[in-house]
Write a protein that holds these residues in place. Structure first.
Motif, mmCIF file in Angstrom:
data_model
loop_
_atom_site.group_PDB
_atom_site.id
_atom_site.type_symbol
_atom_site.label_atom_id
_atom_site.label_comp_id
_atom_site.label_asym_id
_atom_site.label_seq_id
_atom_site.Cartn_x
_atom_site.Cartn_y
_atom_site.Cartn_z
ATOM 1 N N GLN A 103 18.364 -30.117 -109.892
ATOM 2 C CA GLN A 103 18.015 -29.454 -111.149
ATOM 3 C C GLN A 103 19.261 -29.132 -111.958
ATOM 4 O OE1 GLN A 103 15.233 -26.292 -110.704
ATOM 5 N NE2 GLN A 103 15.780 -25.293 -112.636
ATOM 6 N N THR A 104 19.227 -29.372 -113.274
ATOM 7 C CA THR A 104 20.268 -28.959 -114.193
ATOM 8 C C THR A 104 19.960 -27.546 -114.664
ATOM 9 O OG1 THR A 104 20.718 -31.220 -114.911
ATOM 10 C CG2 THR A 104 21.412 -29.451 -116.378
ATOM 11 N N VAL A 105 20.898 -26.650 -114.407
ATOM 12 C CA VAL A 105 20.684 -25.229 -114.668
ATOM 13 C C VAL A 105 21.380 -24.865 -115.969
ATOM 14 C CG1 VAL A 105 21.018 -22.905 -113.766
ATOM 15 C CG2 VAL A 105 20.586 -24.807 -112.192
ATOM 16 N N THR A 106 20.616 -24.345 -116.931
ATOM 17 C CA THR A 106 21.170 -24.009 -118.243
ATOM 18 C C THR A 106 21.079 -22.523 -118.555
ATOM 19 O OG1 THR A 106 19.049 -24.514 -119.286
ATOM 20 C CG2 THR A 106 20.670 -26.296 -119.175
ATOM 21 N N CYS A 124 18.156 -32.147 -99.945
ATOM 22 C CA CYS A 124 18.319 -32.765 -101.261
ATOM 23 C C CYS A 124 18.864 -34.187 -101.085
ATOM 24 C CB CYS A 124 19.270 -31.948 -102.116
ATOM 25 S SG CYS A 124 18.651 -30.308 -102.538
ATOM 26 N N LEU A 161 16.916 -24.496 -100.696
ATOM 27 C CA LEU A 161 16.824 -25.816 -101.321
ATOM 28 C C LEU A 161 17.225 -26.808 -100.232
ATOM 29 C CD1 LEU A 161 16.276 -26.683 -104.294
ATOM 30 C CD2 LEU A 161 18.735 -26.787 -104.593
ATOM 31 N N GLN A 212 9.843 -23.606 -111.305
ATOM 32 C CA GLN A 212 9.839 -24.286 -110.019
ATOM 33 C C GLN A 212 11.241 -24.828 -109.695
ATOM 34 O OE1 GLN A 212 7.057 -24.513 -107.962
ATOM 35 N NE2 GLN A 212 8.592 -25.156 -106.473
ATOM 36 N N LEU A 213 11.668 -24.631 -108.460
ATOM 37 C CA LEU A 213 12.973 -25.081 -108.000
ATOM 38 C C LEU A 213 12.895 -26.509 -107.486
ATOM 39 C CD1 LEU A 213 15.925 -24.376 -107.137
ATOM 40 C CD2 LEU A 213 14.958 -23.612 -104.966
ATOM 41 N N THR A 214 13.826 -27.370 -107.909
ATOM 42 C CA THR A 214 13.881 -28.730 -107.396
ATOM 43 C C THR A 214 15.319 -29.137 -107.134
ATOM 44 O OG1 THR A 214 13.980 -29.638 -109.648
ATOM 45 C CG2 THR A 214 11.797 -29.451 -108.631
ATOM 46 N N CYS A 215 15.517 -30.029 -106.181
ATOM 47 C CA CYS A 215 16.842 -30.586 -105.934
ATOM 48 C C CYS A 215 17.322 -31.347 -107.166
ATOM 49 C CB CYS A 215 16.801 -31.540 -104.747
ATOM 50 S SG CYS A 215 16.578 -30.734 -103.144
ATOM 51 N N LEU A 271 22.385 -28.574 -107.054
ATOM 52 C CA LEU A 271 22.224 -27.998 -108.383
ATOM 53 C C LEU A 271 23.339 -28.519 -109.275
ATOM 54 C CD1 LEU A 271 21.493 -24.274 -107.443
ATOM 55 C CD2 LEU A 271 19.823 -25.969 -108.224
#
Length: 423
Positions: free
Chosen positions: A40-43, A55, A52, A35-38, A60
């Protein structure tokens, strides 16, 4: 996990589907969606499947090195706070848009922000617009590539390079209609700005402040509300070459309180002031530039030990080349023709051995004198001055006649005073 390449296969997009999610790039047999959220930490590598929107803070946040974030034609949108895409020190990250549909990053404080320790990132193919402080900010970030982006309509700066950022390449971007500077480089060294279109800035098009060793190459700077390019406050040893400036409200290129710059083969027309201005700036090389058609051509004040060579300073509404209180400069092989005032004008007395050298310049068909040297002690040698509406060469007492000066068909029948001219 495998890294995302810039060109993704059609099979990948077919497998993703049109869900309101982001797709995490894993080996093909293990790909899955989260699920995509404002904020979000992308690893892991991701491909956006949906916009998006709104926010409340960051869009991101990069949380690992060696990943790709592909916006895939989707919007990252804020409410005027935070950062659209933030990287606080992770290396080898690519932020891209593989879709032919624009991918706006908009309505944050900063669109994309690479902070201290961030290295070897690529930021490309994005549309970065309507942010508050900057479209893209590099602050203490090194060896990154910002390329092929549209960066427009920020409330302040288009691109900001600050905090000792070095070895970054800003190339082939369209940077337009930002209300502050198009590009602002402060206390940063050895960066390369090449092939950018910088237009419609509400302030200066491109500024270097306290920044040395940078390269400004083949950029186009136009329609700025202030000057086109400014190097100031100890911006030393920079290369400004092959740029084109037009229709800026102030001078084309201003260098102030800076030394050792090389200004080569630029075309600077249609400025609101002189094409090139050096103020308290020393030891620079100004060669092969075309500064025709401005209110003034090349203007030096309190600037010493510069080489002004093989420039074209024609058809200005003022003086073609003027020096005021400037010493030990060499003016050689310049053209200063058809100007509305004088071709070349030197003002300011020099002690013996500290004068300027005027060698083999051409100053024809000006509405004032061809060459006017108002004070001593300067050397005048091998210049040509014809068809001027006053003197061919006017030299005050005490100047040095180096010989081989040529004058003819000037309005003053004696042709020259203070030096001997041959027809």
């Amino acid at each position: 996990m495998i890294r995302l390449s810039r060109t993704l296969s059609s099979g990948w997009f077919a497998a993703v589907g049109a869900t309101a999610l982001i797709s995490v790039l894993m080996p093909a047999e293990a790909a899955h969606a989260v699920q995509l959220t404002c904020g979000q930490t992308v690893t892991t590598g991701v491909v956006l499947d949906a916009d998006l929107l709104n926010c409340p803070g960051d869009g991101l946040v990069v949380g690992s090195g060696g990943i790709t974030i592909d916006l895939n034609g989707h919007i990252v949108d804020g409410v005027g706070l935070g950062i659209g895409i933030r990287n606080d020190g992770f290396g080898d990250v690519t932020i891209t848009n593989s879709s032919s549909t624009p991918a706006p990053v908009q309505e944050f404080d900063h669109g994309v922000n690479l902070t201290a320790g961030t290295a070897d990132n690529i930021v490309e193919e994005l549309t970065i617009q309507n942010n508050e402080f900057s479209g893209i900010e590099l602050n203490g970030a090194n060896n990154n590539r910002v390329r092929d982006n549209l960066i427009d309509r920020q409330a302040q700066r288009g691109v900001a390079i600050t905090g000792g950022s070095s070895e970054n390449v800003i190339v082939d971007n369209t940077i337009t209609t930002n209300q502050g500077e198009g590009v602002f480089v402060q206390n940063s060294v050895n960066n390369r700005l090449e092939g950018n279109q910088i237009t419609g800035s509400g302030d200066t098009g491109l500024v270097l402040e306290g920044s040395s060793g940078n390269t400004l190459l083949t950029n186009t700077v136009g329609n700025s509300s202030d000057g086109a390019i400014v190097l100031q406050l100890g911006s030393n040893d920079n290369l400004v070459q092959g740029n084109a400036f037009a229709q800026n409200a102030d001078a084309g290129l201003t260098v102030s309180d800076s030394t050792g710059n090389r200004i080569l083969s630029n075309a600077l027309q249609g400025s609101g002031d002189s094409g090139i201005v050096l103020q308290s700036s020393h030891g620079s090389t100004v060669t092969g530039n075309d500064v025709s058609g401005n209110p003034g051509g090349i203007e030096l004040s309190y600037s010493d030990n510069n080489l002004i060579r093989s420039n074209i300073a024609n058809d200005t509404t003022g003086d073609g080349i003027s020096l005021s209180h400037s010493l030990n400069n060499v003016l050689e092989l310049n053209q200063a023709n058809r100007n509305s005032s004088r071709g070349i004008y030197i003002d300011g007395e020099a002690a013996s051995g500290a004068g300027n050298q005027l060698i083999r310049n051409t100053a024809n068909a000006n509405l004032g004198d061809g060459i006017h040297v108002a004070k001593a002690t300067h050397t005048i040698q091998g210049n040509t001055a014809r068809d001027n509406d006053s003197w061919g060469i006017f030299a005050d007492l005490g100047n040095i006649d180096g010989g081989s000066n040529v004058a003819g068909n000037n309005a003053e029948s004696a042709q020259c005073t203070g030096v001997v001219c041959i027809p």
